[in-house]
Design a protein around this motif. Structure first.
Motif, PDB file in Angstrom:
ATOM      1  N   MET A 241      -7.485  33.329  -7.695  1.00  0.00           N
ATOM      2  CA  MET A 241      -7.275  32.553  -8.912  1.00  0.00           C
ATOM      3  C   MET A 241      -6.646  31.190  -8.600  1.00  0.00           C
ATOM      4  O   MET A 241      -6.961  30.197  -9.241  1.00  0.00           O
ATOM      5  CB  MET A 241      -6.397  33.350  -9.884  1.00  0.00           C
ATOM      6  CG  MET A 241      -6.233  32.719 -11.220  1.00  0.00           C
ATOM      7  SD  MET A 241      -7.818  32.646 -12.058  1.00  0.00           S
ATOM      8  CE  MET A 241      -7.350  31.779 -13.513  1.00  0.00           C
TER       9      MET A 241
ATOM     10  N   THR B  29      -8.277  27.657  -9.629  1.00  0.00           N
ATOM     11  CA  THR B  29      -7.485  26.726 -10.435  1.00  0.00           C
ATOM     12  C   THR B  29      -7.419  25.361  -9.755  1.00  0.00           C
ATOM     13  O   THR B  29      -7.551  24.328 -10.425  1.00  0.00           O
ATOM     14  CB  THR B  29      -6.077  27.289 -10.651  1.00  0.00           C
ATOM     15  OG1 THR B  29      -6.173  28.555 -11.305  1.00  0.00           O
ATOM     16  CG2 THR B  29      -5.237  26.364 -11.494  1.00  0.00           C
TER      17      THR B  29
ATOM     18  N   TRP C 103      -8.986  21.934 -11.494  1.00  0.00           N
ATOM     19  CA  TRP C 103      -8.065  20.864 -11.876  1.00  0.00           C
ATOM     20  C   TRP C 103      -8.128  19.632 -10.961  1.00  0.00           C
ATOM     21  O   TRP C 103      -7.467  18.627 -11.245  1.00  0.00           O
ATOM     22  CB  TRP C 103      -6.643  21.404 -11.929  1.00  0.00           C
ATOM     23  CG  TRP C 103      -6.408  22.173 -13.188  1.00  0.00           C
ATOM     24  CD1 TRP C 103      -6.613  23.498 -13.382  1.00  0.00           C
ATOM     25  CD2 TRP C 103      -5.968  21.646 -14.431  1.00  0.00           C
ATOM     26  NE1 TRP C 103      -6.315  23.829 -14.669  1.00  0.00           N
ATOM     27  CE2 TRP C 103      -5.912  22.715 -15.335  1.00  0.00           C
ATOM     28  CE3 TRP C 103      -5.620  20.366 -14.867  1.00  0.00           C
ATOM     29  CZ2 TRP C 103      -5.516  22.544 -16.654  1.00  0.00           C
ATOM     30  CZ3 TRP C 103      -5.219  20.207 -16.178  1.00  0.00           C
ATOM     31  CH2 TRP C 103      -5.166  21.281 -17.057  1.00  0.00           C
TER      32      TRP C 103
ATOM     33  N   THR D 193      -7.899  28.588 -17.267  1.00  0.00           N
ATOM     34  CA  THR D 193      -6.856  28.734 -16.255  1.00  0.00           C
ATOM     35  C   THR D 193      -5.468  28.560 -16.866  1.00  0.00           C
ATOM     36  O   THR D 193      -4.519  29.226 -16.439  1.00  0.00           O
ATOM     37  CB  THR D 193      -7.042  27.739 -15.095  1.00  0.00           C
ATOM     38  OG1 THR D 193      -7.028  26.408 -15.598  1.00  0.00           O
ATOM     39  CG2 THR D 193      -8.316  28.010 -14.335  1.00  0.00           C
TER      40      THR D 193
ATOM     41  N   GLY E  61      -2.819  31.539 -16.760  1.00  0.00           N
ATOM     42  CA  GLY E  61      -1.522  31.239 -16.150  1.00  0.00           C
ATOM     43  C   GLY E  61      -0.366  31.493 -17.103  1.00  0.00           C
ATOM     44  O   GLY E  61       0.651  32.076 -16.716  1.00  0.00           O
TER      45      GLY E  61
END
Length: 87
Positions: free
Chosen positions: A2, A6, A10, A69, A73
């Motif tokens: 993950m 991410t 990003w 995400t 998160g």
């Protein structure tokens, strides 16, 4: 896994922020129309700034994944907080 996803999702936002931050700090003009000369310490960084800021366009298709995400998160952070509080 993950964390890697991410970071990939990003990356365009981070590159856009880096380009805009560098342009602001150096006083260079950056827009989506074309690259503009930006000489810093004898180097023309106009092309680099233009490329960094154009990465922002990649955020449009990545936006749903960016939101996902964030939700994952925040959810895992809340779960860890609640679990730590009850333990």
């Amino acid at each position: 896994m993950m964390l890697i996803l991410t970071a990939i999702v990003w990356t365009p936002a981070l590159l856009l922020a880096l380009g805009l931050g560098l342009a602001f700090l150096t006083g260079c003009h950056v827009d989506e129309g074309s690259r503009h000369p930006c000489v810093i310490c004898g180097l023309d960084l106009g092309g680099l700034l233009y490329t960094l800021t154009m990465m922002g366009w990649l955020m449009i298709p990545m936006l749903p994944f960016m939101v996902l995400t964030l939700l994952v998160g925040l959810g895992s952070g809340m779960w860890a907080l609640v679990r730590g509080w009850w333990a």
